[in-house]
Design an enzyme around this catalytic site. Structure first.
Site, short mmCIF file in Angstrom:
data_model
loop_
_atom_site.label_atom_id
_atom_site.label_comp_id
_atom_site.label_asym_id
_atom_site.label_seq_id
_atom_site.Cartn_x
_atom_site.Cartn_y
_atom_site.Cartn_z
N ASP A 34 0.81 -1.21 0.00
CA ASP A 34 0.00 0.00 0.00
C ASP A 34 0.86 1.27 0.00
N CYS A 50 -24.93 -10.73 -10.16
CA CYS A 50 -25.07 -10.11 -8.83
C CYS A 50 -24.72 -8.62 -8.90
N CYS A 65 -23.45 -5.26 -4.07
CA CYS A 65 -22.56 -4.20 -3.56
C CYS A 65 -22.96 -2.84 -4.12
N CYS A 86 -15.35 2.00 5.56
CA CYS A 86 -16.69 1.47 5.30
C CYS A 86 -16.55 0.05 4.75
N CYS A 141 -20.05 -2.71 1.16
CA CYS A 141 -20.05 -3.45 -0.11
C CYS A 141 -19.44 -4.84 0.05
C1 B12 Z 1 -6.63 4.47 -3.61
C2 B12 Z 1 -7.10 3.33 -2.75
C3 B12 Z 1 -8.35 3.44 -2.15
C4 B12 Z 1 -9.34 4.54 -2.53
C5 B12 Z 1 -9.95 4.20 -3.90
C6 B12 Z 1 -10.45 2.75 -3.97
C7 B12 Z 1 -10.34 2.08 -5.32
N1 B12 Z 1 -11.24 1.17 -5.56
O1 B12 Z 1 -9.47 2.41 -6.10
C8 B12 Z 1 -10.32 4.51 -1.32
C9 B12 Z 1 -9.88 5.49 -0.26
C10 B12 Z 1 -11.79 4.81 -1.66
C11 B12 Z 1 -10.10 3.08 -0.82
C12 B12 Z 1 -11.04 2.37 -0.09
C13 B12 Z 1 -10.86 1.07 0.36
N2 B12 Z 1 -9.71 0.36 0.31
CO1 B12 Z 1 -8.14 0.92 -0.67
N3 B12 Z 1 -6.60 1.24 -1.72
C14 B12 Z 1 -6.29 2.19 -2.55
C15 B12 Z 1 -4.92 1.91 -3.20
C16 B12 Z 1 -3.87 2.77 -2.46
C17 B12 Z 1 -4.82 2.16 -4.70
C18 B12 Z 1 -5.95 1.52 -5.53
C19 B12 Z 1 -5.96 2.05 -6.96
O2 B12 Z 1 -4.96 2.00 -7.65
N4 B12 Z 1 -7.08 2.62 -7.38
C20 B12 Z 1 -7.20 3.21 -8.69
C21 B12 Z 1 -8.34 2.62 -9.52
C22 B12 Z 1 -8.19 3.01 -10.98
O3 B12 Z 1 -8.28 1.25 -9.42
P1 B12 Z 1 -9.55 0.29 -9.33
O4 B12 Z 1 -10.77 0.86 -8.79
O5 B12 Z 1 -8.98 -0.89 -8.64
O6 B12 Z 1 -9.85 0.08 -10.84
C23 B12 Z 1 -9.36 -1.00 -11.54
C24 B12 Z 1 -10.46 -2.01 -11.87
O7 B12 Z 1 -11.68 -1.69 -11.21
C25 B12 Z 1 -10.52 -2.01 -13.34
N5 B12 Z 1 -11.63 -1.31 -14.00
C26 B12 Z 1 -11.87 0.01 -14.02
N6 B12 Z 1 -12.88 0.26 -14.83
C27 B12 Z 1 -13.31 -0.92 -15.32
C28 B12 Z 1 -14.33 -1.22 -16.20
C29 B12 Z 1 -14.56 -2.56 -16.54
C30 B12 Z 1 -15.65 -2.86 -17.49
C31 B12 Z 1 -13.75 -3.58 -15.97
C32 B12 Z 1 -14.00 -5.01 -16.29
C33 B12 Z 1 -12.72 -3.24 -15.09
C34 B12 Z 1 -12.52 -1.92 -14.77
O8 B12 Z 1 -9.34 -1.40 -13.81
C35 B12 Z 1 -8.91 -0.43 -12.88
C36 B12 Z 1 -7.44 -0.18 -12.96
O9 B12 Z 1 -6.70 -1.27 -12.43
C37 B12 Z 1 -4.74 0.37 -2.89
C38 B12 Z 1 -3.29 -0.07 -2.64
C39 B12 Z 1 -2.52 -0.17 -3.95
N7 B12 Z 1 -1.35 0.43 -4.00
O10 B12 Z 1 -2.99 -0.78 -4.89
C40 B12 Z 1 -5.64 0.15 -1.64
C41 B12 Z 1 -6.44 -1.14 -1.55
C42 B12 Z 1 -7.10 -1.35 -2.88
N8 B12 Z 1 -7.47 -0.83 -0.57
C43 B12 Z 1 -7.81 -1.82 0.18
C44 B12 Z 1 -8.87 -1.78 1.13
C45 B12 Z 1 -8.89 -2.91 2.16
C46 B12 Z 1 -9.83 -0.76 1.09
C47 B12 Z 1 -11.17 -0.72 1.85
C48 B12 Z 1 -11.87 -2.06 1.97
C49 B12 Z 1 -10.94 -0.10 3.25
C50 B12 Z 1 -12.21 0.17 4.05
N9 B12 Z 1 -12.82 -0.84 4.63
O11 B12 Z 1 -12.64 1.28 4.16
C51 B12 Z 1 -11.97 0.29 0.99
C52 B12 Z 1 -12.77 -0.42 -0.12
C53 B12 Z 1 -13.58 0.51 -0.99
C54 B12 Z 1 -13.87 -0.11 -2.34
N10 B12 Z 1 -15.10 -0.47 -2.60
O12 B12 Z 1 -12.92 -0.27 -3.15
C55 B12 Z 1 -7.00 -3.08 -0.15
C56 B12 Z 1 -7.91 -4.03 -0.97
C57 B12 Z 1 -7.67 -5.50 -0.72
C58 B12 Z 1 -8.57 -6.31 -1.64
N11 B12 Z 1 -9.09 -7.42 -1.17
O13 B12 Z 1 -8.79 -5.95 -2.77
C59 B12 Z 1 -5.78 -2.45 -0.97
C60 B12 Z 1 -5.22 -3.35 -2.06
C61 B12 Z 1 -4.69 -2.14 0.08
C62 B12 Z 1 -3.88 -3.35 0.52
N12 B12 Z 1 -2.56 -3.32 0.38
O14 B12 Z 1 -4.39 -4.35 0.97
N13 B12 Z 1 -8.90 2.59 -1.23
S1 SF4 Z 2 -18.40 -8.01 -5.70
FE1 SF4 Z 2 -20.48 -7.21 -5.74
S2 SF4 Z 2 -21.35 -8.01 -7.62
FE2 SF4 Z 2 -19.51 -9.25 -7.19
S3 SF4 Z 2 -20.31 -11.01 -6.05
FE3 SF4 Z 2 -19.66 -9.47 -4.53
S4 SF4 Z 2 -21.55 -8.30 -4.08
FE4 SF4 Z 2 -21.91 -9.45 -5.96
S1 SF4 Z 3 -16.76 1.24 0.96
FE1 SF4 Z 3 -18.14 0.33 -0.54
S2 SF4 Z 3 -20.21 0.55 0.31
FE2 SF4 Z 3 -18.86 1.90 1.47
S3 SF4 Z 3 -19.11 3.88 0.45
FE3 SF4 Z 3 -17.28 2.90 -0.45
S4 SF4 Z 3 -18.07 1.79 -2.24
FE4 SF4 Z 3 -19.84 2.33 -0.97
#
Ligand code: B12
Ligand code: SF4
Ligand code: SF4
Length: 343
Positions: free
Chosen positions: A129, A187, A190, A237, A240
């Site tokens: 991270d 599904c 989330c 949070c 999801c």
């Molecule tokens: C920035 C960040 C956040 C941000 C943004 C989250 C996000 N989804 O990016 C915030 C602050 C919101 C956050 C929240 C959380 N985070 Co965070 N976060 C990070 C961090 C530092 C970078 C992630 C990143 O690069 N995001 C940028 C975007 C572009 O990436 P993405 O959403 O993953 O998008 C990819 C795919 O979705 C896909 N995609 C995008 N569009 C599309 C469209 C289609 C059609 C398809 C198929 C795919 C696709 O491609 C994208 C590029 O790879 C990582 C650590 C790291 N260095 O990787 C931890 C990390 C992802 N976080 C983690 C955790 C635990 C959380 C939380 C659960 C914490 C909490 N309980 O509050 C939440 C979860 C929220 C959620 N629903 O994701 C863990 C996840 C572990 C896991 N099992 O995946 C990580 C890996 C940290 C770790 N070392 O363990 N986080």
């Molecule tokens: S990540 Fe979301 S859509 Fe995928 S299985 Fe879990 S709740 Fe369902």
């Molecule tokens: S952690 Fe998941 S459920 Fe909570 S606000 Fe972010 S995307 Fe929504």
């Protein structure tokens, strides 16, 4: 050698170890589109470092493989009951125990040194991270799971309650088979449960709407339009992930350091709002919560108190900080008092 590294990883407490090559070209375009939409909000560090993010060899010279690690943190307590208890503050399950950044990095450093003892000098750098590393796409390539619609990585046996960490290396190890199937199917639980509608399309998260971003990353005021939806979530949070069917069978973490400390999973809002800076620092010692500091802690708690059921206790707690020396806290307290008075 890869077998030896993997069994060492298990002995060091990791739940899965996989090896990936460094070709992240499939991800770079989506990542850039995400940034162009402004979904990263104030997380400026996501823009920095340019293409080193999807070219590991540019970040750490000579890197040809990434050894990926996964460690479960699910404490196996009744998270939903806590979320449904409006007088208590909900802390994300990942932050109840010891700060994972410290634990994972320390462990990876020891493991990397152990490999050095086994094979002699080699090139490596550890991450958790910490830097421009695309942890989820790398872990997916290393065969650990798929990225779900909520954008977390899901493992078909362990669900999604785990942390990721990596060793970038110049060792020419054999790579694992990537997970290419998406097991989300039709599904969309989330997406529907998200209190702030932050998952704007399947697999796409607008961080500016996510409660995790508001309560942990955002340094300024929490936008008013999201405050009610925050409910009693005071640090991160989990909604999801709590509804995800793949988490139904999650096992309790084997890591006792991740289990809840200082009753952080049963925090009374009014009581913890009275913590001064010293108490905040001692109660959150060793925890990731400490990173947000006392001021943002009070900001988050004020919003949750505003959302709590109407009570004199809550109003009194809020009034005690109505004229807080921090303008940020005072503004959130003011908002919360108005919420309480409107009930
Ligand atoms: C920035 C960040 C956040 C941000 C943004 C989250 C996000 N989804 O990016 C915030 C602050 C919101 C956050 C929240 C959380 N985070 Co965070 N976060 C990070 C961090 C530092 C970078 C992630 C990143 O690069 N995001 C940028 C975007 C572009 O990436 P993405 O959403 O993953 O998008 C990819 C795919 O979705 C896909 N995609 C995008 N569009 C599309 C469209 C289609 C059609 C398809 C198929 C795919 C696709 O491609 C994208 C590029 O790879 C990582 C650590 C790291 N260095 O990787 C931890 C990390 C992802 N976080 C983690 C955790 C635990 C959380 C939380 C659960 C914490 C909490 N309980 O509050 C939440 C979860 C929220 C959620 N629903 O994701 C863990 C996840 C572990 C896991 N099992 O995946 C990580 C890996 C940290 C770790 N070392 O363990 N986080
Ligand atoms: S990540 Fe979301 S859509 Fe995928 S299985 Fe879990 S709740 Fe369902
Ligand atoms: S952690 Fe998941 S459920 Fe909570 S606000 Fe972010 S995307 Fe929504």
């Amino acid at each position: 050698m890869s077998h030896q590294i993997k069994s060492l990883g298990v002995n060091f407490g990791f739940d899965q170890i996989g090896i990936a090559d460094t070709d992240l070209s499939a991800t770079s375009e989506k990542y850039q589109q995400w940034l162009e939409q402004g979904y990263h909000g104030e997380m400026d560090y996501m823009i920095k470092h340019g293409d080193t993010r999807w070219q590991p060899g540019k970040l750490v010279e000579r890197t040809i493989r990434v050894i990926c690690f996964r460690i479960n943190y699910w404490p196996d307590d009744d998270a939903q009951a806590e979320l449904d208890h409006p007088e208590n503050g909900y802390v994300s399950r990942y932050a109840l125990g010891r700060d994972y950044h410290k634990l994972v990095r320390k462990r990876l450093q020891k493991l990397a040194s152990r490999i050095e003892q086994m094979i002699g000098e080699y090139g490596y750098r550890i991450f958790c991270d910490s830097a421009p590393v695309l942890e989820k796409p790398l872990a997916q390539k290393a065969g650990m799971g798929w990225i779900g619609k909520h954008t977390n990585l899901i493992n078909h046996k362990d669900g999604s309650w785990f942390f990721l960490g990596e060793i970038y290396t110049d060792l020419p190890l054999p790579v694992d088979t990537p997970v290419t199937d998406d097991h989300c199917g039709s599904c969309r639980r989330c997406i529907d449960v998200c209190p702030t509608r932050a998952i704007v399309a399947p697999y796409v998260l607008d961080a500016r709407k996510c409660i995790s971003y508001h309560t942990i990353e955002l340094k300024t005021a929490i936008p008013v339009e999201f405050r009610k939806a925050m409910g009693n979530r005071i640090y991160g949070c989990d909604d999801c992930q709590l509804v995800c069917p793949w988490n139904k069978f999650s096992r309790q973490t084997r890591e006792i350091d991740f289990l809840p400390r200082n009753n952080l999973n049963k925090l009374n809002l009014s009581d913890s709002f009275q913590w001064n800076r010293v108490t905040f620092e001692s109660k959150t010692e060793g925890s990731a919560i400490r990173r947000i500091g006392h001021e943002r802690w009070l900001r988050n708690l004020a919003v949750a108190l505003g959302n709590a059921d109407k009570s004199d206790l809550v109003v009194d707690a809020l009034k005690s900080r109505e004229h807080d020396s921090s303008a940020l806290v005072a503004e959130h307290v003011n908002w919360a008092l108005n919420q309480q008075l409107d009930k």
